[in-house]
Design an enzyme around this catalytic site. Structure first.
Site, PDB file in Angstrom:
ATOM      1  N   ASP A   1     -11.509  -3.746 -19.711  1.00  0.00           N
ATOM      2  CA  ASP A   1     -12.443  -4.080 -18.629  1.00  0.00           C
ATOM      3  C   ASP A   1     -13.592  -3.076 -18.663  1.00  0.00           C
ATOM      4  O   ASP A   1     -13.692  -2.181 -17.837  1.00  0.00           O
ATOM      5  CB  ASP A   1     -11.720  -4.047 -17.287  1.00  0.00           C
ATOM      6  CG  ASP A   1     -12.608  -4.525 -16.151  1.00  0.00           C
ATOM      7  OD1 ASP A   1     -13.506  -5.349 -16.407  1.00  0.00           O
ATOM      8  OD2 ASP A   1     -12.413  -4.073 -15.008  1.00  0.00           O
TER       9      ASP A   1
ATOM     10  N   ARG B   1       0.418  11.757 -16.291  1.00  0.00           N
ATOM     11  CA  ARG B   1      -0.496  11.012 -15.432  1.00  0.00           C
ATOM     12  C   ARG B   1      -1.489  11.941 -14.743  1.00  0.00           C
ATOM     13  O   ARG B   1      -2.630  11.556 -14.500  1.00  0.00           O
ATOM     14  CB  ARG B   1       0.294  10.223 -14.387  1.00  0.00           C
ATOM     15  CG  ARG B   1       1.071   9.039 -14.943  1.00  0.00           C
ATOM     16  CD  ARG B   1       1.760   8.273 -13.843  1.00  0.00           C
ATOM     17  NE  ARG B   1       2.568   7.178 -14.379  1.00  0.00           N
ATOM     18  CZ  ARG B   1       2.116   5.935 -14.583  1.00  0.00           C
ATOM     19  NH1 ARG B   1       0.867   5.650 -14.311  1.00  0.00           N
ATOM     20  NH2 ARG B   1       2.915   5.000 -15.067  1.00  0.00           N
TER      21      ARG B   1
END
Length: 780
Positions: A524, A427
């Site tokens: 998106d 991450r």
């Protein structure tokens, strides 16, 4: 559908009518099938020339469908059979719908003189029987007298032949008829005659149909004139063809139009464009719907006995598809299309064997066998998604199988992980790790995607994959990252023109978009429409690496979708009535800021010394627009292009319009909250619970912007997948917490956790606060 139903054939012609004239000396010509129609281009209407031999519906069977038997008996002078004997002048078919795989577009605006059909002598037309005013007066008299004779005589004369049709509806009987811009038809008169026709007695309607039959029979003989084109143009608008009882006639009309030469098709396309842009767009839509219905009912007839056997009329659908291609071309030529491109979709095709259509197109192209993939504008986006998904799945299976075979051949133990594209990322180093993994596993891009976050336990059942997409897109498109510029006026991102040494991260974005399409993930992302147009330029990677990619023709309208203020300024320049050189004081030069430094670029050699004037301002605007949308970002977009196509290298992609690519990547902006309500699943709640009733009362009463915020809050995107709301798998779970808490969403699973609020007012207040102040994975 069956092979017989899908393979078009040389139509066995309508059977002839009538006793042989004496000139034939008693010899009835041998019935022969129409000669094969050779494609002029990449096989625009492949399929009109193949299939089983045999006669199609006879005249007597047709008459029985449109009139009582007793009337058929009275009309003994009418031919007993329809036959087209010795057809010799069948033209090559025009490439209005070229090979989709070449993605070539026929420019109807620029018909070269070489393309035009030989100029034929103008026939002498009969005298116009009535004016529009005379006709309307006759119709008014019928209301008082009940006598239809004058109206009947008008229809009998007008539809008796092509010359009579032209005489009746030509605006100026003395005007020349060789202009592509104007059909010369009095469209209002045509509409009035057809509108009245549907309200006339049956004998008048049958008279019109019989006249059309005779006219079509005559037209198989000899060369056609431009007046014949006008007659086809008029007949195609006949609303009688909405009835299945007239489909035999309609099919032959469509076939004659489909087999016209290319130059004639150019005339028809421009006439459709001109007439329907000036008059009712509703009539154009009715024309399209009539053809779509014709195809649907031929594929799935409600009463099969109404039609000839499919083996004897397999050319019906290719003929209709060809005429639809003419209408689609006309629609695309108009600056603002007459009807949305989605109105050409035929939802019936969602229920045929789409992969058979696709494989037929793949294996035979556009020149040997008919496939609906030759006419992709009639295939819905839902059907195209199915084709792309199944094609993707097949590629995934093939690549996984090959990996397994390679392992076994080397006597290595197979590992299930080899069947997937396994991404292991941290991450804290999301972008760099993702780029390294995708670069190292380039050969596995077409395998099923699985994501693992290092140091975290969890099995990817789809949620981790979606989270990876969401986090990566969020980070890459952040303004601080510098890859893309967000334009607030247009609410979209565009490629940064900053020069750099490595464009691999743009390639990563392209790969992400490709993987999203490949794995049915909605992203998106807010790119302008011209981005998807560039992405299909060309639709397949050229074999020659020197050929530029991602370059397309752009206009001020495209620029307006990204930088509306700048586009408005350029439009002002184009429309300025004063002296452009003195008032604007501009040169063929553009200035851009890069890392705080203003740099200048010439739009053409020596551009800094060339002033923009009234004479060259159009060139300046075009070069300026091309620089901003093509040249200044070429390397960035080329890397993006190659990344996308490294995953989506499939012929199925060539079936798509740019707008459809956008929908596949980002979803549809059309929301149907009632459909979402019907498909929602519940965990801890029942749909009859009071809290759930409050929730839907509130959501269905929301304005569109709040509904979009709710969707974005719960799914990570305010758009809907191609399959509709049902494909979201939206779930509402009961959150056993204090009712003072706000709702919580798990975007990776499209899940909304809703506390059991006691009142509608409380639920509405908390829900609006939650969806209006959320940003990604937390509150602003």
């Amino acid at each position: 559908m069956s092979e017989a139903g899908r393979v078009p054939s040389p139509a066995t012609p309508l059977v002839v009518a009538a006793a042989a004239p004496e000139e034939r000396k008693g010899k009835e010509p041998e019935r022969e099938k129409l000669p094969p129609i050779v494609s002029a281009g990449a096989g625009a209407t492949a399929g009109l020339d193949r299939g089983a031999k045999g006669q199609i519906s006879t005249f007597s069977s047709f008459i029985s469908a449109i009139s009582p038997k007793k009337e058929a008996a009275e009309n003994r002078s009418s031919p007993a059979h329809l036959v087209f004997p010795n057809i010799k002048n069948v033209r090559d078919q025009p490439p209005i719908c070229l090979d989709v795989r070449q993605k070539q577009r026929v420019s109807m605006d620029a018909s070269s003189s070489e393309m035009k059909a030989p100029v034929l002598p103008e026939p002498i037309l009969p005298i116009q029987p009535k004016t529009m005013k005379d006709f309307q007066e006759d119709v008014e008299k019928v209301k008082s007298s009940g006598d239809w004779k004058a109206v009947h005589d008008f229809y009998l004369t007008t539809f008796d032949s092509f010359p009579e049709l032209n005489a009746a509806f030509k605006k100026d009987a003395t005007a020349s008829f060789n202009t592509i811009e104007d059909s010369g038809i009095n469209a209002k008169f045509v509409n009035a005659v057809y509108d009245t026709l549907l309200n006339t007695p049956q004998d008048i309607q049958k008279t019109v149909l019989k006249g059309i039959i005779n006219s079509l029979l005559r037209e198989w003989k000899g060369p056609r004139t431009k007046d014949d084109l006008r007659a086809y143009f008029i007949l195609l608008q006949n609303p009688q063809f909405n009835s299945t009882s007239t489909y035999v006639i309609y099919a032959h009309l469509l076939r004659q139009i489909a087999t016209l030469v290319e130059a004639d098709h150019h005339f028809l396309v421009h006439w459709f464009k001109k007439q329907y842009s000036r008059l009712s767009q509703k009539r154009f839509k009715q024309l399209v719907e009539r053809l779509l219905q014709f195809i649907s009912l031929r594929l799935f007839p409600a009463k099969p006995e109404e039609f000839p056997p499919i083996t004897k009329c397999s050319w019906w659908i290719p003929s209709a598809a060809k005429v639809l291609a003419l209408l689609n071309t006309a629609n695309n030529l108009v600056h603002l299309p007459l009807i949305p491109y989605t109105d050409f979709y035929n939802s019936t095709l969602d229920h045929i064997d789409l992969m058979e259509e696709y494989h037929t197109w793949q294996n035979f192209g556009n020149s040997h066998r008919f496939s609906f993939c030759q006419y992709p504008f009639v295939i819905s986006i839902a059907a195209k998604k199915i084709i792309i998904q199944r094609d993707s799945e097949q590629q995934m299976i093939n690549i996984a199988r090959q990996s397994l075979v390679d392992k076994v051949s080397r006597r290595q133990r197979p590992d299930m992980n080899m069947l997937f594209l396994n991404m292991k990322v941290r991450r804290t180093h999301l972008v760099s790790d993702s780029l390294d993994e995708l670069t190292r596993k380039r050969a596995d891009l077409k395998k099923k995607l699985k994501v693992t976050f290092v140091g975290e336990a969890g099995l990817d059942m789809g949620g981790l994959t979606k989270e990876w997409f969401l986090l990566l897109i969020r980070q890459i498109f952040h303004p601080d990252y510098g890859m893309f510029t967000y334009h607030k006026d247009s609410h979209c991102h565009w490629f940064s023109s900053f020069k750099c040494d490595n464009y691999s991260e743009f390639r990563l974005v392209g790969i992400l978009m490709g993987l999203a399409v490949y794995n049915s993930i909605t992203l998106d992302i807010r790119f302008p429409p011209c981005c998807y147009k560039k992405l299909l330029s060309p639709p397949i990677i050229p074999s020659d690496q020197n050929i530029p990619v991602g370059i397309c023709s752009v206009t001020v309208d495209d620029l307006c979708q990204i930088m509306p203020e700048l586009a408005h300024g350029l439009s002002e320049l184009l429309s300025h009535e004063g002296n452009v050189e003195e008032d604007f004081y501009s040169t063929f030069q553009v200035f851009q800021e890069e890392f705080g430094i203003i740099k200048s670029y010439n739009l053409k050699p020596g551009g800094d010394k060339i002033s923009v004037t009234n004479q060259n301002r159009k060139e300046y605007v075009q070069l300026y627009t091309d620089f901003l949308l093509n040249k200044s970002i070429y390397k960035q977009f080329a890397a993006f292009y190659y990344g996308f196509h490294s995953v989506c290298a499939s012929n199925a992609l060539m079936l798509l319009r740019p707008e459809e690519v956008e929908i596949l990547v980002c979803g549809s902006p059309d929301l149907d909250m009632h459909a979402l309500q019907r498909s929602t699943q519940y965990d801890g709640y029942a749909k009859t619970d009071l809290t759930i009733k409050y929730f839907w009362d509130v959501v269905l009463g929301f304005p569109l912007d709040l509904q979009k915020k709710l969707l974005h809050f719960t799914t990570g995107s305010d758009r809907v997948p191609v399959g509709g709301m049902a494909d979201l798998n939206f779930k509402i779970s009961k959150n056993e917490t204090s009712t003072n808490w706000l709702p919580v969403a798990h975007t990776c699973f499209n899940q909304l956790c809703l506390p059991p609020y006691k009142s509608k007012k409380d639920l509405k207040q908390k829900l609006i606060i939650g969806i209006s102040n959320s940003e990604g994975f937390g509150l602003e």
